[in-house]
Design a protein around this motif. Structure first.
Motif, PDB file in Angstrom:
ATOM      1  N   LYS A 105       0.862  -1.175   0.000  1.00  7.41           N
ATOM      2  CA  LYS A 105       0.000   0.000   0.000  1.00  7.41           C
ATOM      3  C   LYS A 105       0.905   1.233   0.000  1.00  7.41           C
ATOM      4  CE  LYS A 105      -2.325  -1.135   3.700  1.00  7.41           C
ATOM      5  NZ  LYS A 105      -3.363  -1.116   4.772  1.00  7.41           N
ATOM      6  N   ILE A 106       0.684   2.106  -0.962  1.00  9.86           N
ATOM      7  CA  ILE A 106       1.527   3.289  -1.126  1.00  9.86           C
ATOM      8  C   ILE A 106       0.790   4.525  -0.634  1.00  9.86           C
ATOM      9  CG2 ILE A 106       2.882   4.661  -2.750  1.00  9.86           C
ATOM     10  CD1 ILE A 106       3.812   1.791  -2.522  1.00  9.86           C
ATOM     11  N   VAL A 107       1.523   5.400   0.033  1.00 10.83           N
ATOM     12  CA  VAL A 107       0.996   6.700   0.431  1.00 10.83           C
ATOM     13  C   VAL A 107       2.045   7.751   0.075  1.00 10.83           C
ATOM     14  CG1 VAL A 107       1.910   6.496   2.785  1.00 10.83           C
ATOM     15  CG2 VAL A 107      -0.005   8.061   2.311  1.00 10.83           C
ATOM     16  N   TYR A 108       1.561   8.919  -0.335  1.00  9.06           N
ATOM     17  CA  TYR A 108       2.454  10.013  -0.719  1.00  9.06           C
ATOM     18  C   TYR A 108       2.275  11.171   0.263  1.00  9.06           C
ATOM     19  CZ  TYR A 108       2.796   7.319  -5.021  1.00  9.06           C
ATOM     20  OH  TYR A 108       2.995   6.306  -5.931  1.00  9.06           O
ATOM     21  N   LEU A 109       3.327  11.456   1.003  1.00  8.02           N
ATOM     22  CA  LEU A 109       3.340  12.605   1.908  1.00  8.02           C
ATOM     23  C   LEU A 109       3.858  13.802   1.125  1.00  8.02           C
ATOM     24  CD1 LEU A 109       5.066  10.902   4.990  1.00  8.02           C
ATOM     25  CD2 LEU A 109       2.612  11.255   4.657  1.00  8.02           C
ATOM     26  N   THR A 110       3.100  14.899   1.132  1.00 11.36           N
ATOM     27  CA  THR A 110       3.534  16.110   0.427  1.00 11.36           C
ATOM     28  C   THR A 110       3.497  17.288   1.382  1.00 11.36           C
ATOM     29  OG1 THR A 110       1.303  16.699  -0.363  1.00 11.36           O
ATOM     30  CG2 THR A 110       2.603  15.202  -1.743  1.00 11.36           C
ATOM     31  N   PHE A 111       4.543  18.098   1.338  1.00 10.79           N
ATOM     32  CA  PHE A 111       4.674  19.241   2.247  1.00 10.79           C
ATOM     33  C   PHE A 111       4.775  20.530   1.424  1.00 10.79           C
ATOM     34  CE2 PHE A 111       6.126  15.593   4.612  1.00 10.79           C
ATOM     35  CZ  PHE A 111       5.631  15.788   5.901  1.00 10.79           C
ATOM     36  N   ASP A 112       3.910  21.456   1.734  1.00 12.71           N
ATOM     37  CA  ASP A 112       3.885  22.749   1.020  1.00 12.71           C
ATOM     38  C   ASP A 112       4.498  23.863   1.872  1.00 12.71           C
ATOM     39  OD1 ASP A 112       2.526  21.344  -0.871  1.00 12.71           O
ATOM     40  OD2 ASP A 112       0.737  22.606  -0.894  1.00 12.71           O
ATOM     41  N   ASP A 113       4.830  24.971   1.171  1.00  9.32           N
ATOM     42  CA  ASP A 113       5.218  26.250   1.773  1.00  9.32           C
ATOM     43  C   ASP A 113       6.619  26.290   2.362  1.00  9.32           C
ATOM     44  OD1 ASP A 113       2.661  26.924   1.092  1.00  9.32           O
ATOM     45  OD2 ASP A 113       1.883  27.052   3.141  1.00  9.32           O
ATOM     46  N   GLY A 114       7.379  25.221   2.308  1.00 10.20           N
ATOM     47  CA  GLY A 114       8.717  25.232   2.888  1.00 10.20           C
ATOM     48  C   GLY A 114       9.752  25.785   1.931  1.00 10.20           C
ATOM     49  N   PRO A 115      11.030  25.625   2.303  1.00  7.51           N
ATOM     50  CA  PRO A 115      11.514  25.131   3.589  1.00  7.51           C
ATOM     51  C   PRO A 115      11.254  26.122   4.726  1.00  7.51           C
ATOM     52  CG  PRO A 115      13.219  25.033   1.898  1.00  7.51           C
ATOM     53  CD  PRO A 115      12.133  25.887   1.374  1.00  7.51           C
ATOM     54  N   SER A 116      11.341  25.597   5.956  1.00  7.73           N
ATOM     55  CA  SER A 116      11.144  26.436   7.130  1.00  7.73           C
ATOM     56  C   SER A 116      12.236  26.138   8.146  1.00  7.73           C
ATOM     57  CB  SER A 116       9.766  26.180   7.748  1.00  7.73           C
ATOM     58  OG  SER A 116       9.727  24.889   8.347  1.00  7.73           O
ATOM     59  N   ASP A 117      12.153  26.768   9.306  1.00  6.16           N
ATOM     60  CA  ASP A 117      13.174  26.571  10.331  1.00  6.16           C
ATOM     61  C   ASP A 117      13.096  25.186  10.990  1.00  6.16           C
ATOM     62  OD1 ASP A 117      10.773  27.079  11.544  1.00  6.16           O
ATOM     63  OD2 ASP A 117      11.559  28.489  13.016  1.00  6.16           O
ATOM     64  N   VAL A 118      12.034  24.439  10.697  1.00  2.00           N
ATOM     65  CA  VAL A 118      11.917  23.080  11.268  1.00  2.00           C
ATOM     66  C   VAL A 118      12.166  22.000  10.201  1.00  2.00           C
ATOM     67  CG1 VAL A 118      10.318  23.836  13.062  1.00  2.00           C
ATOM     68  CG2 VAL A 118       9.423  22.947  10.882  1.00  2.00           C
ATOM     69  N   GLU A 119      12.606  22.419   9.021  1.00  2.00           N
ATOM     70  CA  GLU A 119      12.709  21.482   7.903  1.00  2.00           C
ATOM     71  C   GLU A 119      13.693  20.346   8.164  1.00  2.00           C
ATOM     72  OE1 GLU A 119      10.444  20.952   4.574  1.00  2.00           O
ATOM     73  OE2 GLU A 119      10.570  22.804   5.721  1.00  2.00           O
ATOM     74  N   GLU A 120      14.849  20.673   8.692  1.00  2.00           N
ATOM     75  CA  GLU A 120      15.840  19.624   8.910  1.00  2.00           C
ATOM     76  C   GLU A 120      15.390  18.654   9.998  1.00  2.00           C
ATOM     77  OE1 GLU A 120      19.947  20.398   8.759  1.00  2.00           O
ATOM     78  OE2 GLU A 120      19.751  22.329   7.762  1.00  2.00           O
ATOM     79  N   GLU A 121      14.706  19.160  11.018  1.00  2.00           N
ATOM     80  CA  GLU A 121      14.151  18.289  12.051  1.00  2.00           C
ATOM     81  C   GLU A 121      13.062  17.397  11.456  1.00  2.00           C
ATOM     82  OE1 GLU A 121      12.203  18.665  16.554  1.00  2.00           O
ATOM     83  OE2 GLU A 121      12.845  20.453  15.446  1.00  2.00           O
ATOM     84  N   LEU A 122      12.288  17.966  10.564  1.00  2.00           N
ATOM     85  CA  LEU A 122      11.246  17.206   9.871  1.00  2.00           C
ATOM     86  C   LEU A 122      11.869  16.083   9.037  1.00  2.00           C
ATOM     87  CD1 LEU A 122       8.356  16.746   8.806  1.00  2.00           C
ATOM     88  CD2 LEU A 122       8.722  18.627   7.210  1.00  2.00           C
ATOM     89  N   LEU A 123      12.939  16.395   8.355  1.00  2.00           N
ATOM     90  CA  LEU A 123      13.626  15.405   7.535  1.00  2.00           C
ATOM     91  C   LEU A 123      14.206  14.280   8.399  1.00  2.00           C
ATOM     92  CD1 LEU A 123      15.443  17.803   5.047  1.00  2.00           C
ATOM     93  CD2 LEU A 123      13.554  16.254   4.494  1.00  2.00           C
ATOM     94  N   ASP A 124      14.723  14.626   9.561  1.00  2.00           N
ATOM     95  CA  ASP A 124      15.262  13.613  10.471  1.00  2.00           C
ATOM     96  C   ASP A 124      14.167  12.647  10.925  1.00  2.00           C
ATOM     97  OD1 ASP A 124      17.802  14.660  10.295  1.00  2.00           O
ATOM     98  OD2 ASP A 124      17.610  15.897  12.100  1.00  2.00           O
ATOM     99  N   LEU A 125      12.991  13.177  11.211  1.00  2.00           N
ATOM    100  CA  LEU A 125      11.875  12.326  11.627  1.00  2.00           C
ATOM    101  C   LEU A 125      11.465  11.384  10.497  1.00  2.00           C
ATOM    102  CD1 LEU A 125       9.742  11.522  13.704  1.00  2.00           C
ATOM    103  CD2 LEU A 125       8.287  13.371  12.816  1.00  2.00           C
ATOM    104  N   LEU A 126      11.380  11.891   9.307  1.00  2.00           N
ATOM    105  CA  LEU A 126      11.046  11.034   8.162  1.00  2.00           C
ATOM    106  C   LEU A 126      12.098   9.942   7.981  1.00  2.00           C
ATOM    107  CD1 LEU A 126       9.919  13.729   5.540  1.00  2.00           C
ATOM    108  CD2 LEU A 126       8.448  12.174   6.838  1.00  2.00           C
ATOM    109  N   GLY A 127      13.352  10.297   8.221  1.00  2.00           N
ATOM    110  CA  GLY A 127      14.424   9.322   8.084  1.00  2.00           C
ATOM    111  C   GLY A 127      14.275   8.159   9.053  1.00  2.00           C
ATOM    112  N   LYS A 128      13.805   8.418  10.255  1.00  2.00           N
ATOM    113  CA  LYS A 128      13.617   7.355  11.245  1.00  2.00           C
ATOM    114  C   LYS A 128      12.582   6.337  10.787  1.00  2.00           C
ATOM    115  CE  LYS A 128      14.898  10.144  15.273  1.00  2.00           C
ATOM    116  NZ  LYS A 128      14.427  10.725  16.555  1.00  2.00           N
ATOM    117  N   TYR A 129      11.633   6.768   9.984  1.00  2.00           N
ATOM    118  CA  TYR A 129      10.577   5.885   9.484  1.00  2.00           C
ATOM    119  C   TYR A 129      10.881   5.381   8.070  1.00  2.00           C
ATOM    120  CZ  TYR A 129       7.561   7.136  13.419  1.00  2.00           C
ATOM    121  OH  TYR A 129       7.023   7.302  14.674  1.00  2.00           O
ATOM    122  N   HIS A 130      12.051   5.706   7.570  1.00  2.00           N
ATOM    123  CA  HIS A 130      12.421   5.351   6.187  1.00  2.00           C
ATOM    124  C   HIS A 130      11.343   5.855   5.214  1.00  2.00           C
ATOM    125  CE1 HIS A 130      15.849   2.738   7.192  1.00  2.00           C
ATOM    126  NE2 HIS A 130      15.144   2.448   8.258  1.00  2.00           N
TER     127      HIS A 130
END
Length: 325
Positions: A130-155
């Motif tokens: 089952k595929i899902v596509y997460l899409t993020f608008d309006d960035g980058p922001s000051d939390v972008e790198e933290e957001l990327l780290d969280l995504l990395g933990k979930y592959h």
């Protein structure tokens, strides 16, 4: 011969006879006792020998029993060892699956008892996932790198539709996106309805400017776009034709998290309810999210749900058929 002398001789003769008789009696008794003693000693000797034989038999039986037990234990140990350590002839080749189940697991992309990270990883047959596509608008922001780290933990892979001024403000975040395998695209420059949708030329100008800045920062020339507030109702057929002619791939969404409105985390439940409906219809969720601190705060709850329910979070590719409202 005088009488006295004759009596003395008779008396001496009688004593001799008595002594002889006594000696005979003693000798006779000795003869009778000796065989008894010898017999007794022989019996005792025989008894001792018999007892020794019995002891030897018991000892031999015990030794044989212990030997047999030892041999049985050795046989069991050898048998157990042979099961755990197959011989070189029986050992499967590294290039060949050990059995049918292992082969099926390898084809399925890993161990059946997968962790969350395995379920969210990139291995396996996508046709069965089952595929899902997460899409993020309006960035980058000051939390972008933290957001990327969280995504990395979930592959998890995601797609970022970014505003050109923010690209210049957070160039390192864009480089991190690209290096970690996420998709990048444009969301315009102004995010102002009146300015952006003024004409087909203004639409193209904003997307072209964003494309140039993105390529300058990351080296990636992307044609993925998402227009502010979506393509309906402002993207007229004329506008759509203009972006198509320039090779842009316009993407909308089918799950609106409303994370910009539900900043207390309710956007997670709102998204899940829509995801369930999309799943029932056989579609693939395309979730609209924003690069905001309030979104990041509760994002792990959404990622947990997706992982636990067997979703693989993939990025949008330019050769895919775009989804429109």
């Amino acid at each position: 011969m005088p009488l006295m002398k004759k009596k003395k001789m008779l008396k001496k003769s009688e004593q001799t006879v008595i002594l002889a008789i006594a000696s005979f009696i003693v000798f006779f008794i000795f003869l009778q006792v000796l065989p008894l003693q010898s017999s007794k000693e022989r019996n005792e000797e025989v008894t001792a020998i018999a007892s020794s034989k019995v002891t030897d038999v018991h000892t031999s039986d015990e030794e044989n029993s212990q030997k047999e037990s030892s041999e049985e234990n050795q046989e069991r140990e050898l048998g157990h060892s042979s099961k755990e350590q197959p011989s070189a002839e029986e050992e499967p080749s590294e290039k060949e699956p050990k059995n049918k189940e292992t082969e099926e697991e390898n084809l399925a992309g890993g161990n059946k008892e997968s962790s969350k990270e395995d379920l969210a990883g990139q291995g396996g047959n996508k046709e069965k996932q089952k595929i899902v596509y997460l899409t993020f608008d309006d960035g980058p922001s000051d939390v972008e790198e933290e957001l990327l780290d969280l995504l990395g933990k979930y592959h998890a892979k995601a797609t970022f539709f970014m505003l050109e001024p923010n690209m210049k403000k957070y160039p390192d975040a864009i480089k991190k996106m690209v290096n970690e395998g996420h998709a990048v695209g444009m969301h315009g420059v102004t995010h102002d309805i009146k300015k952006f949708y003024k004409s087909k030329s203004t639409v193209l100008e904003e997307m072209n400017k964003g494309q140039a800045s993105l390529e300058e920062i990351s080296g990636v020339r992307s044609f993925l776009i998402r227009t502010p507030y979506g393509s309906v109702p402002h993207m007229t057929p004329e506008y759509k034709q203009a972006v198509n002619e320039h090779g842009y791939k316009l993407w909308d969404w089918n799950v609106d998290s409303n994370d910009w409105k539900y900043r207390d985390g309710r956007y997670v439940e709102n998204s899940i309810n829509q995801i369930k409906k999309i799943e029932q219809s056989g579609g693939e969720p395309i979730i609209l999210l924003h690069s905001k601190s309030s979104t990041l705060k509760h994002l792990s709850s959404l990622l947990d749900y997706l992982t636990e329910n067997g979703y693989v979070m993939e990025r949008i590719e330019e050769d895919m058929e775009p989804y429109h409202f």
